[in-house]
Design an enzyme around this catalytic site. Structure first.
Site, PDB file in Angstrom:
ATOM      1  N   ASP A  13       0.807  -1.231   0.000  1.00  0.00           N
ATOM      2  CA  ASP A  13       0.000   0.000   0.000  1.00  0.00           C
ATOM      3  C   ASP A  13       0.833   1.271   0.000  1.00  0.00           C
ATOM      4  O   ASP A  13       0.433   2.297   0.554  1.00  0.00           O
ATOM      5  CB  ASP A  13      -0.975   0.013   1.200  1.00  0.00           C
ATOM      6  CG  ASP A  13      -1.888  -1.192   1.194  1.00  0.00           C
ATOM      7  OD1 ASP A  13      -2.233  -1.656   0.098  1.00  0.00           O
ATOM      8  OD2 ASP A  13      -2.236  -1.671   2.291  1.00  0.00           O
ATOM      9  N   LYS A  16       1.795   2.266  -5.099  1.00  0.00           N
ATOM     10  CA  LYS A  16       2.382   1.781  -6.355  1.00  0.00           C
ATOM     11  C   LYS A  16       1.439   2.062  -7.524  1.00  0.00           C
ATOM     12  O   LYS A  16       1.874   2.416  -8.622  1.00  0.00           O
ATOM     13  CB  LYS A  16       2.660   0.263  -6.247  1.00  0.00           C
ATOM     14  CG  LYS A  16       3.603  -0.084  -5.097  1.00  0.00           C
ATOM     15  CD  LYS A  16       3.725  -1.577  -4.875  1.00  0.00           C
ATOM     16  CE  LYS A  16       2.474  -2.245  -4.366  1.00  0.00           C
ATOM     17  NZ  LYS A  16       2.076  -1.865  -2.988  1.00  0.00           N
ATOM     18  N   GLY A  40      -4.476  -4.251  -3.880  1.00  0.00           N
ATOM     19  CA  GLY A  40      -5.507  -3.251  -4.144  1.00  0.00           C
ATOM     20  C   GLY A  40      -4.780  -1.982  -4.513  1.00  0.00           C
ATOM     21  O   GLY A  40      -4.183  -1.331  -3.655  1.00  0.00           O
ATOM     22  N   HIS A  41      -4.738  -1.678  -5.803  1.00  0.00           N
ATOM     23  CA  HIS A  41      -3.954  -0.537  -6.278  1.00  0.00           C
ATOM     24  C   HIS A  41      -4.912   0.585  -6.700  1.00  0.00           C
ATOM     25  O   HIS A  41      -5.733   0.392  -7.591  1.00  0.00           O
ATOM     26  CB  HIS A  41      -3.052  -0.958  -7.448  1.00  0.00           C
ATOM     27  CG  HIS A  41      -1.988  -1.931  -7.029  1.00  0.00           C
ATOM     28  ND1 HIS A  41      -1.038  -2.431  -7.885  1.00  0.00           N
ATOM     29  CD2 HIS A  41      -1.712  -2.493  -5.827  1.00  0.00           C
ATOM     30  CE1 HIS A  41      -0.233  -3.255  -7.228  1.00  0.00           C
ATOM     31  NE2 HIS A  41      -0.642  -3.308  -5.974  1.00  0.00           N
ATOM     32  N   GLN A 229       2.064  -5.894  -3.360  1.00  0.00           N
ATOM     33  CA  GLN A 229       2.529  -6.001  -1.969  1.00  0.00           C
ATOM     34  C   GLN A 229       3.798  -5.146  -1.774  1.00  0.00           C
ATOM     35  O   GLN A 229       4.014  -4.211  -2.529  1.00  0.00           O
ATOM     36  CB  GLN A 229       2.783  -7.469  -1.561  1.00  0.00           C
ATOM     37  CG  GLN A 229       1.508  -8.315  -1.449  1.00  0.00           C
ATOM     38  CD  GLN A 229       0.948  -8.758  -2.784  1.00  0.00           C
ATOM     39  OE1 GLN A 229       1.629  -9.388  -3.577  1.00  0.00           O
ATOM     40  NE2 GLN A 229      -0.300  -8.445  -3.049  1.00  0.00           N
TER      41      GLN A 229
HETATM   42  P1  GDP Z   1      -0.823   0.440  -3.561  1.00  0.00           P
HETATM   43  O1  GDP Z   1      -1.417  -0.848  -3.110  1.00  0.00           O
HETATM   44  O2  GDP Z   1       0.641   0.502  -3.306  1.00  0.00           O
HETATM   45  O3  GDP Z   1      -1.161   0.800  -4.986  1.00  0.00           O
HETATM   46  O4  GDP Z   1      -1.489   1.573  -2.621  1.00  0.00           O
HETATM   47  P2  GDP Z   1      -3.042   1.707  -2.225  1.00  0.00           P
HETATM   48  O5  GDP Z   1      -3.803   2.175  -3.402  1.00  0.00           O
HETATM   49  O6  GDP Z   1      -3.524   0.475  -1.538  1.00  0.00           O
HETATM   50  O7  GDP Z   1      -2.964   2.816  -1.094  1.00  0.00           O
HETATM   51  C1  GDP Z   1      -2.440   4.086  -1.341  1.00  0.00           C
HETATM   52  C2  GDP Z   1      -3.524   5.149  -1.045  1.00  0.00           C
HETATM   53  O8  GDP Z   1      -2.939   6.416  -0.911  1.00  0.00           O
HETATM   54  C3  GDP Z   1      -4.548   5.283  -2.143  1.00  0.00           C
HETATM   55  O9  GDP Z   1      -5.794   5.590  -1.589  1.00  0.00           O
HETATM   56  C4  GDP Z   1      -4.012   6.473  -2.963  1.00  0.00           C
HETATM   57  O10 GDP Z   1      -5.039   7.159  -3.668  1.00  0.00           O
HETATM   58  C5  GDP Z   1      -3.459   7.320  -1.866  1.00  0.00           C
HETATM   59  N1  GDP Z   1      -2.300   8.189  -2.213  1.00  0.00           N
HETATM   60  C6  GDP Z   1      -1.354   8.001  -3.157  1.00  0.00           C
HETATM   61  N2  GDP Z   1      -0.383   8.933  -3.056  1.00  0.00           N
HETATM   62  C7  GDP Z   1      -0.733   9.718  -2.019  1.00  0.00           C
HETATM   63  C8  GDP Z   1      -0.138  10.859  -1.402  1.00  0.00           C
HETATM   64  O11 GDP Z   1       0.952  11.320  -1.758  1.00  0.00           O
HETATM   65  N3  GDP Z   1      -0.810  11.407  -0.355  1.00  0.00           N
HETATM   66  C9  GDP Z   1      -1.990  10.925   0.099  1.00  0.00           C
HETATM   67  N4  GDP Z   1      -2.581  11.547   1.118  1.00  0.00           N
HETATM   68  N5  GDP Z   1      -2.561   9.840  -0.440  1.00  0.00           N
HETATM   69  C10 GDP Z   1      -1.948   9.254  -1.485  1.00  0.00           C
HETATM   70  P1  IMO Z   2      -0.842  -4.100  -2.319  1.00  0.00           P
HETATM   71  O1  IMO Z   2      -0.400  -4.621  -3.660  1.00  0.00           O
HETATM   72  C1  IMO Z   2      -0.924  -4.595   2.016  1.00  0.00           C
HETATM   73  C2  IMO Z   2      -0.813  -8.695   3.555  1.00  0.00           C
HETATM   74  C3  IMO Z   2      -2.045  -9.201   4.279  1.00  0.00           C
HETATM   75  C4  IMO Z   2      -1.421 -10.184   5.243  1.00  0.00           C
HETATM   76  C5  IMO Z   2      -0.296 -10.801   4.411  1.00  0.00           C
HETATM   77  C6  IMO Z   2      -0.662 -12.119   3.745  1.00  0.00           C
HETATM   78  O2  IMO Z   2      -2.154  -3.409  -2.357  1.00  0.00           O
HETATM   79  O3  IMO Z   2       0.238  -3.313  -1.678  1.00  0.00           O
HETATM   80  P2  IMO Z   2      -2.172 -12.758   1.654  1.00  0.00           P
HETATM   81  O4  IMO Z   2      -3.625 -12.497   1.378  1.00  0.00           O
HETATM   82  O5  IMO Z   2      -1.271 -12.180   0.625  1.00  0.00           O
HETATM   83  O6  IMO Z   2      -1.887 -14.194   1.944  1.00  0.00           O
HETATM   84  O7  IMO Z   2      -1.892 -11.965   3.044  1.00  0.00           O
HETATM   85  O8  IMO Z   2       0.016  -9.843   3.418  1.00  0.00           O
HETATM   86  N1  IMO Z   2      -1.054  -8.167   2.189  1.00  0.00           N
HETATM   87  C7  IMO Z   2      -1.046  -6.865   1.871  1.00  0.00           C
HETATM   88  N2  IMO Z   2      -0.911  -5.772   2.662  1.00  0.00           N
HETATM   89  N3  IMO Z   2      -1.026  -4.447   0.672  1.00  0.00           N
HETATM   90  C8  IMO Z   2      -1.133  -5.527  -0.121  1.00  0.00           C
HETATM   91  O9  IMO Z   2      -1.101  -5.440  -1.462  1.00  0.00           O
HETATM   92  C9  IMO Z   2      -1.182  -6.814   0.473  1.00  0.00           C
HETATM   93  N4  IMO Z   2      -1.305  -8.066   0.002  1.00  0.00           N
HETATM   94  C10 IMO Z   2      -1.209  -8.880   1.052  1.00  0.00           C
HETATM   95  O10 IMO Z   2      -2.722  -8.163   4.940  1.00  0.00           O
HETATM   96  O11 IMO Z   2      -0.824  -9.504   6.310  1.00  0.00           O
HETATM   97 MG    MG Z   3      -2.921  -1.565  -1.830  1.00  0.00          MG
END
Ligand code: GDP
Ligand code: IMO
Ligand code: MG
Length: 438
Positions: A13, A16, A40-41, A229
């Site tokens: 998270d 990316k 979840g991107h 991840q």
């Molecule tokens: P990923 O899994 O690495 O793609 O990240 P996620 O989408 O799960 O979580 C990142 C969250 O931060 C999302 O809701 C983005 O819209 C948000 N986001 C991305 N860049 C920034 C930032 O610079 N500041 C803030 N406040 N939110 C951001």
């Molecule tokens: P993105 O791509 C954050 C965590 C789960 C758990 C562990 C194992 O959005 O960054 P799994 O379902 O993979 O067997 O769970 O890894 N986990 C993540 N945490 N972002 C993710 O993906 C994750 N994918 C798995 O919460 O601790």
């Molecule tokens: Mg994510």
């Protein structure tokens, strides 16, 4: 030379999805190469917010070819729902996505097995998986006897194979304590019909992505690899056993995508300006207090896939230095700088204290990491918003000092700074040019 990787350096998270969407127009191909719907991107494009799980984050750009390669595990039901959701919003996924025939399928029995994993206590706590069937699917991939791959869907032996494995899984799951209702849901005739329906819809996308990507690289096309991840969740190098089931650090790119190392020239390591973790496992710089709550609130730190509140803490430079070195990171992208703009004082974890000794590495044993106390360095906060910053010169001196300290501690220059979810809230620093991204 043509490849750039986007790798999360923490526990996932790191944003990316935002970066891959932002960089995608500069590349010919975007490649998802490990993990599955546990990812979840989030991509924010103007007023539209997209939450992508299987589909690569280059999909909003119609002239970019997107790939899902052999290292990914795919739940066809949820991937098709994702495709339908995107199509309803005017995005033509089918034409712009190729899915590897070698990718493994997350079957309904894997979902049932994953629920049992979360009931097991490992060293005193649950792994807290995303319940997306990821671990059980990778286990079957490695075990080989019960695996189903994308190519199995379009082979003549499909129905027989699916029926046989579902019968065997019924026996195994009964022993694991699955309910009659759960077992009825994976009855062979149901699974055979489900697989046939998947095959019909997925056939146009199923391809030899390995061959296509090698062709693209040899024709001097540019490749952007989208990690899922984060490196601390890497099955071999992360905080085992509180990890995911694939190689989510930089070392996983070649194996998952099917490319030789020679096609990778830049690695962008993505990290938040603080730390978060969702699920179980040790987290030395975690803040179980009002400061942690404040970060969660300001950063809206709730899981994109599961909605769970993310655990929050200070930036852990010991962990990120490790994952940046492991992943061969050439530039850092430091995200969520806007979230840290509301603190009088910031802290960064610069070392751990383990059993009375100062250490500078991430111990391999979860119990040892759990015993690590963070040694924190205090850095003055700048306490003024940076959401509207569009160049380094818009940053207060305190924010620049924070970035400089992170660079020193991690040992890699920052090429990108992010000050909000929107594409426009991104700054390419003077060190981005060396990454080919100025
Ligand atoms: P990923 O899994 O690495 O793609 O990240 P996620 O989408 O799960 O979580 C990142 C969250 O931060 C999302 O809701 C983005 O819209 C948000 N986001 C991305 N860049 C920034 C930032 O610079 N500041 C803030 N406040 N939110 C951001
Ligand atoms: P993105 O791509 C954050 C965590 C789960 C758990 C562990 C194992 O959005 O960054 P799994 O379902 O993979 O067997 O769970 O890894 N986990 C993540 N945490 N972002 C993710 O993906 C994750 N994918 C798995 O919460 O601790
Ligand atoms: Mg994510």
């Amino acid at each position: 030379m043509s490849g750039t990787c986007v790798i999360g350096l923490q526990w996932g998270d790191e944003a990316k999805g935002k970066l891959v969407d932002l960089l995608a127009p500069r590349f010919d191909c975007v490649i998802r190469y490990q993990g599955g719907a546990n990812a979840g991107h989030t991509v924010v494009a103007g007023d539209e917010v997209y939450k992508l799980h299987h589909i690569p984050s280059g999909i909003l750009h119609s002239d970019v070819q997107n790939f899902i390669t052999p290292g990914v595990v795919i739940n066809p039901t949820t991937m098709l729902e994702e495709i339908d959701g995107l199509s309803a919003r005017g995005i033509n996924v089918v034409e712009n996505l190729k899915v590897s025939e070698r990718a493994h399928l997350v079957m309904p029995w894997h979902m049932i097995e994953d629920a049992t994993i979360n009931k097991v206590s490992v060293r005193g706590e649950s792994i807290g998986t995303t319940n997306r069937g990821i671990g059980p699917c990778y286990r079957d991939k490695v075990g080989r006897t019960h695996a189903i791959r994308m190519i199995d869907l379009i082979e003549a032996s499909r129905d027989e194979r699916i029926a046989t494995v579902s019968e065997q899984k019924t026996v195994l799951l009964r022993q694991l304590g699955a309910t009659d209702e759960e077992l009825a849901s994976i009855a062979p005739e149901k699974m055979v019909a489900l697989a046939a329906s998947w095959a019909e819809r997925l056939a146009p996308m199923i391809s030899d992505t390995t061959d296509l990507i090698l062709d693209a690289a040899e024709a001097n096309q540019t490749l952007l690899f989208e990690g899922a991840q984060g490196a601390l969740l890497d099955i071999d190098h992360g905080t085992y056993p509180f990890v995911t089931s694939s190689n989510s650090s930089g070392v996983g790119v070649c194996a998952g995508a099917g490319v030789p190392p020679k096609w990778i020239d830049h690695v962008l390591g993505v990290c938040k300006a603080y730390s978060t973790r969702v699920g179980g496992g040790p987290f030395p710089s975690e803040l179980n207090d009002e400061t942690g709550d404040k970060i969660r609130k300001l950063g809206n730190e709730f899981g994109t896939t599961t909605g769970r509140p993310r655990r929050c803490g200070w930036f852990d430079a010991v962990a990120v230095r490790y994952t940046a070195r492991l992943s061969g990171v050439t530039r850092l992208a430091l995200m969520m700088m806007d979230v840290l703009a509301h603190f009088e004082e910031l802290k960064v974890c610069v070392a751990y204290e383990l059993d009375g000794k100062e250490i500078h590495h991430v111990p391999a044993h979860a119990d040892q990491l759990r015993r690590c106390k963070p040694i924190l360095e205090t850095i003055p906060g700048w306490n003024s918003p940076v959401d509207d910053a569009r160049s380094m010169s818009d940053f207060p001196a305190g924010a620049l000092a924070y970035v400089k300290r992170i660079e020193e501690l991690v040992g890699v220059p920052v090429g990108i700074l992010s000050v909000g979810p929107d594409r426009s809230q991104t700054i390419f620093t003077d060190k981005a040019a060396a990454m080919g991204l100025a």
